[in-house]
Design an enzyme around this catalytic site. Sequence first.
Site, PDB file in Angstrom:
ATOM      1  N   ASP A  90      48.228  32.091  48.737  1.00  0.00           N
ATOM      2  CA  ASP A  90      47.382  33.286  48.782  1.00  0.00           C
ATOM      3  C   ASP A  90      47.445  33.858  50.199  1.00  0.00           C
ATOM      4  O   ASP A  90      47.404  33.090  51.177  1.00  0.00           O
ATOM      5  CB  ASP A  90      45.940  32.860  48.439  1.00  0.00           C
ATOM      6  CG  ASP A  90      45.022  34.051  48.231  1.00  0.00           C
ATOM      7  OD1 ASP A  90      44.961  34.925  49.125  1.00  0.00           O
ATOM      8  OD2 ASP A  90      44.348  34.084  47.194  1.00  0.00           O
ATOM      9  N   ASP A 112      52.712  45.076  47.995  1.00  0.00           N
ATOM     10  CA  ASP A 112      52.631  45.711  46.665  1.00  0.00           C
ATOM     11  C   ASP A 112      51.597  44.916  45.851  1.00  0.00           C
ATOM     12  O   ASP A 112      51.634  44.909  44.625  1.00  0.00           O
ATOM     13  CB  ASP A 112      54.022  45.637  46.015  1.00  0.00           C
ATOM     14  CG  ASP A 112      54.178  46.502  44.781  1.00  0.00           C
ATOM     15  OD1 ASP A 112      53.438  47.491  44.639  1.00  0.00           O
ATOM     16  OD2 ASP A 112      55.044  46.177  43.945  1.00  0.00           O
ATOM     17  N   LYS A 152      50.406  49.361  48.858  1.00  0.00           N
ATOM     18  CA  LYS A 152      49.993  50.067  47.634  1.00  0.00           C
ATOM     19  C   LYS A 152      48.465  50.123  47.577  1.00  0.00           C
ATOM     20  O   LYS A 152      47.788  49.135  47.854  1.00  0.00           O
ATOM     21  CB  LYS A 152      50.518  49.312  46.416  1.00  0.00           C
ATOM     22  CG  LYS A 152      50.068  49.943  45.101  1.00  0.00           C
ATOM     23  CD  LYS A 152      50.837  49.413  43.928  1.00  0.00           C
ATOM     24  CE  LYS A 152      50.467  47.992  43.576  1.00  0.00           C
ATOM     25  NZ  LYS A 152      51.304  47.454  42.506  1.00  0.00           N
TER      26      LYS A 152
HETATM   27  C1  LIG Z   1      52.995  44.436  41.367  1.00  0.00           C
HETATM   28  S1  LIG Z   1      53.309  42.753  41.690  1.00  0.00           S
HETATM   29  C2  LIG Z   1      54.516  42.856  42.975  1.00  0.00           C
HETATM   30  C3  LIG Z   1      55.884  43.300  42.517  1.00  0.00           C
HETATM   31  C4  LIG Z   1      56.928  43.152  43.632  1.00  0.00           C
HETATM   32  N1  LIG Z   1      56.723  44.110  44.711  1.00  0.00           N
HETATM   33  C5  LIG Z   1      58.343  43.335  43.141  1.00  0.00           C
HETATM   34  O1  LIG Z   1      58.979  44.287  43.561  1.00  0.00           O
HETATM   35  O2  LIG Z   1      58.812  42.526  42.349  1.00  0.00           O
HETATM   36  C6  LIG Z   1      51.853  42.274  42.556  1.00  0.00           C
HETATM   37  C7  LIG Z   1      51.797  40.816  42.990  1.00  0.00           C
HETATM   38  O3  LIG Z   1      50.672  40.627  43.879  1.00  0.00           O
HETATM   39  C8  LIG Z   1      50.321  39.256  43.794  1.00  0.00           C
HETATM   40  N2  LIG Z   1      49.038  38.965  44.441  1.00  0.00           N
HETATM   41  C9  LIG Z   1      47.801  39.396  44.051  1.00  0.00           C
HETATM   42  N3  LIG Z   1      46.851  38.888  44.849  1.00  0.00           N
HETATM   43  C10 LIG Z   1      47.483  38.139  45.807  1.00  0.00           C
HETATM   44  C11 LIG Z   1      47.040  37.364  46.932  1.00  0.00           C
HETATM   45  N4  LIG Z   1      45.752  37.257  47.233  1.00  0.00           N
HETATM   46  N5  LIG Z   1      47.966  36.716  47.685  1.00  0.00           N
HETATM   47  C12 LIG Z   1      49.292  36.807  47.359  1.00  0.00           C
HETATM   48  N6  LIG Z   1      49.764  37.519  46.310  1.00  0.00           N
HETATM   49  C13 LIG Z   1      48.899  38.177  45.538  1.00  0.00           C
HETATM   50  C14 LIG Z   1      50.357  39.022  42.283  1.00  0.00           C
HETATM   51  O4  LIG Z   1      50.432  37.647  41.983  1.00  0.00           O
HETATM   52  C15 LIG Z   1      51.589  39.823  41.843  1.00  0.00           C
HETATM   53  O5  LIG Z   1      52.715  38.998  41.705  1.00  0.00           O
END
Ligand SMILES: C[S@@+](CC[C@H](N)C(=O)[O-])C[C@H]1O[C@@H](n2cnc3c(N)ncnc32)[C@H](O)[C@@H]1O
Length: 198
Positions: A90, A112, A152
């Site tokens: 995280d 993102d 984003k």
């Molecule tokens: C829209 S996806 C990203 C897609 C990526 N940019 C790609 O091009 O393949 C968003 C990601 O943010 C991650 N995410 C959400 N909260 C998070 C956190 N606190 N720490 C790390 N990752 C996190 C989710 O697990 C998810 O995989």
Amino acid sequence: MGFKVKDHYFKKAKQDNYLARSIYKLEEIDEKYHVIEKNDQVLDFGYHPGSWIQYTAKKVGPEGRVVGIDIKEVNKKLSTLKNVDVYQIDVNDVKDLKMLGVDDKFDVVVSDMAPNTTGIKSLDQIKSLQLVEMAFEHLNHFLKEDGNFVIKVFDSHDAQVYLKQQKSRFKEFSFLKPKSTRSVSKEFFVIGKGFKSV
Ligand SMILES: C[S@@+](CC[C@H](N)C(=O)[O-])C[C@H]1O[C@@H](n2cnc3c(N)ncnc32)[C@H](O)[C@@H]1O
């Protein structure tokens, strides 16, 4: 993360062997704002499945480096990319750069990140703004002086208020809704160039 839209960009990503359609958003941002340079060290918050990593790894080249972090299990498909390291962690739990195998701050941070959405608009807006705030709050630990940042954001009144407060931390601060973002989507991207670290 919401439903998959099997539109033109989804099909194009499949044909081009990219892991997600999001690649075209970062490509457009980078072509317009020149955020990522050859040999840069890039940190990707919420990289999974990794289309942004595919883009950045190519752009920075063999002398550059890309580190991705995500709460999801590591995507082994990225292991063929020699200048990439991915971690299951995280963003909030990264206490030290050494946990990411680096000594220096990054030239570029991209995010993102998106929460698991509930379908309840007000709740989803709060959850996504929390991720945006978290990313901005961690910048001093991760981003070099004069570095670049892409993130984003889901539009809301509170998000706009928060972004206004962040503007002075960068020399240039721009907003873009890429062409590959669905017209009904409230997402847009913030591009901060020339970070003023404190
Ligand atoms: C829209 S996806 C990203 C897609 C990526 N940019 C790609 O091009 O393949 C968003 C990601 O943010 C991650 N995410 C959400 N909260 C998070 C956190 N606190 N720490 C790390 N990752 C996190 C989710 O697990 C998810 O995989």
